[in-house]
Design a protein around this motif. Sequence first.
Motif, PDB file in Angstrom:
ATOM      1  N   VAL A  94       2.881  -1.099  -8.927  1.00 27.10           N
ATOM      2  CA  VAL A  94       1.923  -1.114 -10.024  1.00 27.10           C
ATOM      3  C   VAL A  94       2.394  -0.138 -11.104  1.00 27.10           C
ATOM      4  O   VAL A  94       2.853   0.967 -10.806  1.00 27.10           O
ATOM      5  CB  VAL A  94       0.496  -0.784  -9.531  1.00 27.10           C
ATOM      6  N   ILE A  95       2.280  -0.606 -12.314  1.00 23.52           N
ATOM      7  CA  ILE A  95       2.571   0.231 -13.474  1.00 23.52           C
ATOM      8  C   ILE A  95       1.298   0.325 -14.281  1.00 23.52           C
ATOM      9  O   ILE A  95       0.668  -0.694 -14.572  1.00 23.52           O
ATOM     10  CB  ILE A  95       3.705  -0.362 -14.339  1.00 23.52           C
ATOM     11  N   CYS A  96       0.913   1.534 -14.629  1.00 24.31           N
ATOM     12  CA  CYS A  96      -0.305   1.687 -15.412  1.00 24.31           C
ATOM     13  C   CYS A  96      -0.067   2.695 -16.529  1.00 24.31           C
ATOM     14  O   CYS A  96       0.865   3.505 -16.476  1.00 24.31           O
ATOM     15  CB  CYS A  96      -1.479   2.117 -14.527  1.00 24.31           C
ATOM     16  N   LYS A  97      -0.929   2.616 -17.519  1.00 20.16           N
ATOM     17  CA  LYS A  97      -0.823   3.528 -18.649  1.00 20.16           C
ATOM     18  C   LYS A  97      -1.478   4.860 -18.311  1.00 20.16           C
ATOM     19  O   LYS A  97      -2.467   4.914 -17.554  1.00 20.16           O
ATOM     20  CB  LYS A  97      -1.478   2.926 -19.884  1.00 20.16           C
ATOM     21  N   SER A  98      -0.967   5.891 -18.879  1.00 20.95           N
ATOM     22  CA  SER A  98      -1.529   7.221 -18.677  1.00 20.95           C
ATOM     23  C   SER A  98      -2.988   7.235 -19.101  1.00 20.95           C
ATOM     24  O   SER A  98      -3.353   6.699 -20.156  1.00 20.95           O
ATOM     25  CB  SER A  98      -0.726   8.237 -19.494  1.00 20.95           C
ATOM     26  N   GLY A  99      -3.839   7.804 -18.271  1.00 23.06           N
ATOM     27  CA  GLY A  99      -5.257   7.875 -18.584  1.00 23.06           C
ATOM     28  C   GLY A  99      -6.095   6.805 -17.919  1.00 23.06           C
ATOM     29  O   GLY A  99      -7.328   6.920 -17.875  1.00 23.06           O
ATOM     30  N   HIS A 119      -1.683  10.226 -14.550  1.00 21.25           N
ATOM     31  CA  HIS A 119      -0.696  10.849 -15.422  1.00 21.25           C
ATOM     32  C   HIS A 119       0.695  10.590 -14.856  1.00 21.25           C
ATOM     33  O   HIS A 119       0.842  10.272 -13.659  1.00 21.25           O
ATOM     34  CB  HIS A 119      -0.960  12.353 -15.522  1.00 21.25           C
ATOM     35  N   PRO A 120       1.716  10.717 -15.679  1.00 20.74           N
ATOM     36  CA  PRO A 120       3.077  10.446 -15.186  1.00 20.74           C
ATOM     37  C   PRO A 120       3.445  11.214 -13.916  1.00 20.74           C
ATOM     38  O   PRO A 120       4.171  10.689 -13.070  1.00 20.74           O
ATOM     39  CB  PRO A 120       3.951  10.867 -16.370  1.00 20.74           C
ATOM     40  N   GLU A 121       2.923  12.413 -13.754  1.00 24.00           N
ATOM     41  CA  GLU A 121       3.247  13.181 -12.543  1.00 24.00           C
ATOM     42  C   GLU A 121       2.606  12.599 -11.282  1.00 24.00           C
ATOM     43  O   GLU A 121       2.941  13.018 -10.163  1.00 24.00           O
ATOM     44  CB  GLU A 121       2.834  14.656 -12.699  1.00 24.00           C
ATOM     45  N   ASP A 122       1.692  11.639 -11.478  1.00 25.46           N
ATOM     46  CA  ASP A 122       1.105  10.960 -10.308  1.00 25.46           C
ATOM     47  C   ASP A 122       2.007   9.831  -9.816  1.00 25.46           C
ATOM     48  O   ASP A 122       1.732   9.231  -8.761  1.00 25.46           O
ATOM     49  CB  ASP A 122      -0.264  10.377 -10.657  1.00 25.46           C
ATOM     50  N   SER A 123       3.030   9.528 -10.574  1.00 23.07           N
ATOM     51  CA  SER A 123       3.968   8.479 -10.157  1.00 23.07           C
ATOM     52  C   SER A 123       4.591   8.867  -8.833  1.00 23.07           C
ATOM     53  O   SER A 123       5.150   9.958  -8.686  1.00 23.07           O
ATOM     54  CB  SER A 123       5.053   8.281 -11.218  1.00 23.07           C
ATOM     55  N   SER A 124       4.488   7.960  -7.882  1.00 16.25           N
ATOM     56  CA  SER A 124       4.958   8.293  -6.535  1.00 16.25           C
ATOM     57  C   SER A 124       4.839   7.063  -5.646  1.00 16.25           C
ATOM     58  O   SER A 124       4.394   6.005  -6.082  1.00 16.25           O
ATOM     59  CB  SER A 124       4.116   9.428  -5.959  1.00 16.25           C
ATOM     60  N   PHE A 125       5.241   7.229  -4.410  1.00 18.22           N
ATOM     61  CA  PHE A 125       5.066   6.208  -3.386  1.00 18.22           C
ATOM     62  C   PHE A 125       3.861   6.613  -2.552  1.00 18.22           C
ATOM     63  O   PHE A 125       3.834   7.695  -1.963  1.00 18.22           O
ATOM     64  CB  PHE A 125       6.331   6.138  -2.527  1.00 18.22           C
ATOM     65  N   TYR A 126       2.856   5.769  -2.530  1.00 20.96           N
ATOM     66  CA  TYR A 126       1.650   6.040  -1.754  1.00 20.96           C
ATOM     67  C   TYR A 126       1.622   5.089  -0.570  1.00 20.96           C
ATOM     68  O   TYR A 126       1.845   3.887  -0.711  1.00 20.96           O
ATOM     69  CB  TYR A 126       0.402   5.846  -2.610  1.00 20.96           C
ATOM     70  N   GLY A 149       1.085   0.791   6.420  1.00 15.71           N
ATOM     71  CA  GLY A 149       1.205  -0.255   5.415  1.00 15.71           C
ATOM     72  C   GLY A 149       2.595  -0.215   4.814  1.00 15.71           C
ATOM     73  O   GLY A 149       3.405   0.665   5.128  1.00 15.71           O
ATOM     74  N   GLU A 150       2.853  -1.158   3.933  1.00 23.63           N
ATOM     75  CA  GLU A 150       4.191  -1.262   3.344  1.00 23.63           C
ATOM     76  C   GLU A 150       4.399  -0.271   2.208  1.00 23.63           C
ATOM     77  O   GLU A 150       5.512  -0.088   1.734  1.00 23.63           O
ATOM     78  CB  GLU A 150       4.430  -2.690   2.814  1.00 23.63           C
ATOM     79  N   GLY A 151       3.324   0.363   1.771  1.00 24.27           N
ATOM     80  CA  GLY A 151       3.436   1.336   0.691  1.00 24.27           C
ATOM     81  C   GLY A 151       3.238   0.720  -0.682  1.00 24.27           C
ATOM     82  O   GLY A 151       3.389  -0.491  -0.875  1.00 24.27           O
ATOM     83  N   SER A 152       2.878   1.585  -1.620  1.00 25.24           N
ATOM     84  CA  SER A 152       2.661   1.158  -3.004  1.00 25.24           C
ATOM     85  C   SER A 152       3.403   2.103  -3.940  1.00 25.24           C
ATOM     86  O   SER A 152       3.192   3.319  -3.889  1.00 25.24           O
ATOM     87  CB  SER A 152       1.171   1.193  -3.358  1.00 25.24           C
ATOM     88  N   TRP A 153       4.241   1.510  -4.771  1.00 20.57           N
ATOM     89  CA  TRP A 153       4.961   2.311  -5.766  1.00 20.57           C
ATOM     90  C   TRP A 153       4.124   2.347  -7.036  1.00 20.57           C
ATOM     91  O   TRP A 153       3.854   1.310  -7.642  1.00 20.57           O
ATOM     92  CB  TRP A 153       6.317   1.686  -6.071  1.00 20.57           C
ATOM     93  N   LEU A 154       3.704   3.529  -7.435  1.00 23.40           N
ATOM     94  CA  LEU A 154       2.913   3.700  -8.653  1.00 23.40           C
ATOM     95  C   LEU A 154       3.778   4.366  -9.713  1.00 23.40           C
ATOM     96  O   LEU A 154       4.362   5.423  -9.478  1.00 23.40           O
ATOM     97  CB  LEU A 154       1.670   4.554  -8.386  1.00 23.40           C
ATOM     98  N   THR A 155       3.820   3.722 -10.874  1.00 19.63           N
ATOM     99  CA  THR A 155       4.511   4.303 -12.025  1.00 19.63           C
ATOM    100  C   THR A 155       3.508   4.422 -13.155  1.00 19.63           C
ATOM    101  O   THR A 155       2.881   3.436 -13.540  1.00 19.63           O
ATOM    102  CB  THR A 155       5.692   3.433 -12.482  1.00 19.63           C
ATOM    103  N   VAL A 156       3.341   5.619 -13.645  1.00 19.67           N
ATOM    104  CA  VAL A 156       2.418   5.862 -14.752  1.00 19.67           C
ATOM    105  C   VAL A 156       3.241   6.118 -16.008  1.00 19.67           C
ATOM    106  O   VAL A 156       4.082   7.027 -16.032  1.00 19.67           O
ATOM    107  CB  VAL A 156       1.496   7.050 -14.457  1.00 19.67           C
ATOM    108  N   VAL A 157       2.990   5.308 -17.011  1.00 17.23           N
ATOM    109  CA  VAL A 157       3.811   5.436 -18.241  1.00 17.23           C
ATOM    110  C   VAL A 157       2.958   5.927 -19.405  1.00 17.23           C
ATOM    111  O   VAL A 157       1.724   5.891 -19.349  1.00 17.23           O
ATOM    112  CB  VAL A 157       4.466   4.095 -18.599  1.00 17.23           C
TER     113      VAL A 157
END
Lengths: 115, 109
Positions: A11-16, A85-92, A107-115
């Motif tokens: 998942v990619i999401c916008k900051s905020g 926020h971008p610093e929350d980008s991580s593998f959960y 679970g298989e994990g979720s890659w989060l990218t905050v841009v």
Amino acid sequence: GAVVSQHPSWVICKSGTSVKIECRSLDFQATTMFWYRQFPKQSLMLMATSNEGSKATYEQGVEKDKFLINHASLTLSTLTVTSAHPEDSSFYICSARAGPGNTIYFGEGSWLTVV
Amino acid sequence: GQQVMQIPQYQHVQEGEDFTTYCNSSTTLSNIQWYKQRPGGHPVFLIQLVKSGEVKKQKRLTFQFGEAKKNSSLHITATQTTDVGTYFCAGDNFNKFYFGSGTKLNVKP
């Protein structure tokens, strides 16, 4: 074997904005679910332990208002990253087990990218 | 809080050599579990040890749980390239489940 399904995988999401990650146990009732965060080349850091029907227990340093965890049923737990926020980008990654001492399945994990 | 320490952090071996990773907990554990994680993947369950002094084998893998239930080890005999990955121990103290820092194994053919 037991299956734990996690969604979304990426998942990619916008900051905020906020993003929700779901963790489902598909063939057993998970009385306890765990949420972890993993940075590249590092170990899994326990964020919180979630027992069905009760409030999650957060680890020291994890902001409970930022990482909302809900475990409303025996097969579903959700992690909502609020005001990302971008610093929350991580593998959960979540894991679940049927009871104390039982094998824990991931679970298989979720890659989060905050841009 | 509970800490689970794991050494070494990295291990590079030639195919056919043995490999061992060690795990130590600051508190007594109800059980310990071992996982393997490949790059880009999620941890995959290998085994669970419950009894004090327990030893379990899975083909070339030997797992031990210490008498005090505070330490554990994973030994791989005659490593193969398919053994590459990061091995994590995870200490279970009833409702808390903490991972060790992991040992990344690289096997050179």
